[in-house]
Every structure is written in structure tokens, then in C-alpha cells.
Design a protein around this motif. Structure first.
Motif, short mmCIF file in Angstrom:
data_model
loop_
_atom_site.label_atom_id
_atom_site.label_comp_id
_atom_site.label_asym_id
_atom_site.label_seq_id
_atom_site.Cartn_x
_atom_site.Cartn_y
_atom_site.Cartn_z
N LEU A 1 -39.34 -11.47 1.62
CA LEU A 1 -40.31 -10.55 1.01
C LEU A 1 -39.84 -10.08 -0.36
CD1 LEU A 1 -41.37 -8.48 4.16
CD2 LEU A 1 -42.71 -10.23 2.95
N MET A 2 -38.54 -9.89 -0.50
CA MET A 2 -38.00 -9.48 -1.80
C MET A 2 -38.18 -10.60 -2.83
SD MET A 2 -34.59 -7.45 -0.52
CE MET A 2 -34.00 -6.90 -2.12
N LYS A 3 -38.08 -11.84 -2.40
CA LYS A 3 -38.30 -12.97 -3.31
C LYS A 3 -39.72 -12.98 -3.87
CE LYS A 3 -35.01 -16.27 -1.33
NZ LYS A 3 -34.89 -17.52 -0.54
N LEU A 4 -40.64 -12.37 -3.12
CA LEU A 4 -42.03 -12.28 -3.56
C LEU A 4 -42.25 -11.05 -4.44
CD1 LEU A 4 -43.80 -13.23 -0.22
CD2 LEU A 4 -43.57 -14.65 -2.27
N ASN A 5 -41.16 -10.38 -4.81
CA ASN A 5 -41.20 -9.19 -5.66
C ASN A 5 -41.95 -8.03 -5.01
OD1 ASN A 5 -40.52 -7.76 -8.01
ND2 ASN A 5 -42.51 -8.21 -8.93
#
Length: 146
Positions: free
Chosen positions: A68-72
Motif C-alpha cells: 500500500l505504501m508503494k501506491l503512495n
């Protein structure tokens, strides 16, 4: 238990990537139970480290959070504390279901029925205070507010 709001709100399927840059509050208990129910070995037993500590919840939490963090997405995990008294009946109902599932799991073990073992083991998940604290430590290490 939850709140039945489907009659009040219109449902709309979205792509998670469309939430990039936005704040997303996550129901921590719901997510952790999901991991305890689904991240298991073939026979239904939970993942454990070399010392026998349960790690299914940590594996799921770490991987989902990173993705989810990779999706900003700006994540906030919500641990909402003690349940209200009104929820006690629902908690008792769920506990009875877990007890029945545990009984059926033991029967499946006796029969060596791997599919049934996995099925019923996943219904016996219990989230301990230690698991909650470990989860908070992982999130803190990732820089995610709790």
C-alpha cells in the motif's frame, strides 16, 4: 458487528491506485484477523518463527503495508480499544463459533483430513494482546502512525 450503512451509501468499485497521495484509515483488528485466518500452512496451522511464536499476522501486515505504501497511500492504522457492551452478545456468538470450529478441527486432525483441518483451523483465530503489540512495533518501524 459493524454498522449497516449499505442502504445509505452508494457502492462504487475503485482502483486502489486512484487513492494515491490520500490518507487511508485501516481497521487494524479486522486486517489482523484476516491474516490470522488466511496466512497458514497447508494443514491450517499458523506460521511460526524458529522459537514457536506466531508470525502470520506480522507477515501479512508487513507485506500489505509495504504494498500500500508503494501506491503512495498515507496509512493510519486504527486500534479502537475495548469493545462496547452492546457488542458482548456478538462476541459471545463468535466465541461459540470458534469453539465449534476447534472441535471440528480436532476431528479433522484425527481423520488426517488436510482440507478440513485448514478450513476449521482458520475459523479459530484469536488475536492476543502480544500480537497487537507486535503489530504496533512493526508499524512503528515502518513509520506508519497507529
Amino acid at each position: 458487528m459493524g454498522v449497516q450503512i449499505t442502504s445509505l451509501l452508494k457502492s462504487k468499485e475503485i482502483d486502489i491506485g486512484s487513492l494515491s497521495g490520500r490518507v487511508l484509515a485501516v481497521d487494524s483488528y479486522n486486517m489482523l484477523y484476516q491474516f490470522l485466518s488466511t496466512i497458514r500452512q497447508r494443514d491450517g496451522s499458523l506460521l511460526r518463527d524458529s522459537k514457536g511464536n506466531i508470525t502470520s499476522h506480522l507477515s501479512g501486515l508487513f507485506n500489505r503495508t509495504i504494498n500500500l505504501m508503494k501506491l503512495n497511500l498515507n496509512l493510519i492504522y486504527v486500534f479502537d480499544g475495548a469493545a462496547p457492551r452492546l457488542k458482548q452478545i456478538e462476541r459471545e456468538r463468535r466465541e461459540a463459533i470458534k469453539e465449534e470450529a476447534h472441535k471440528k478441527y480436532k476431528e479433522a486432525v484425527q481423520r488426517e483430513d488436510i482440507e478440513e483441518m485448514r478450513k476449521f483451523a482458520s475459523r479459530t483465530s484469536r488475536l492476543s494482546e502480544e500480537m497487537i503489540n507486535e503489530s504496533k512495533e512493526v508499524l512503528d518501524a515502518l513509520g506508519v502512525p497507529v
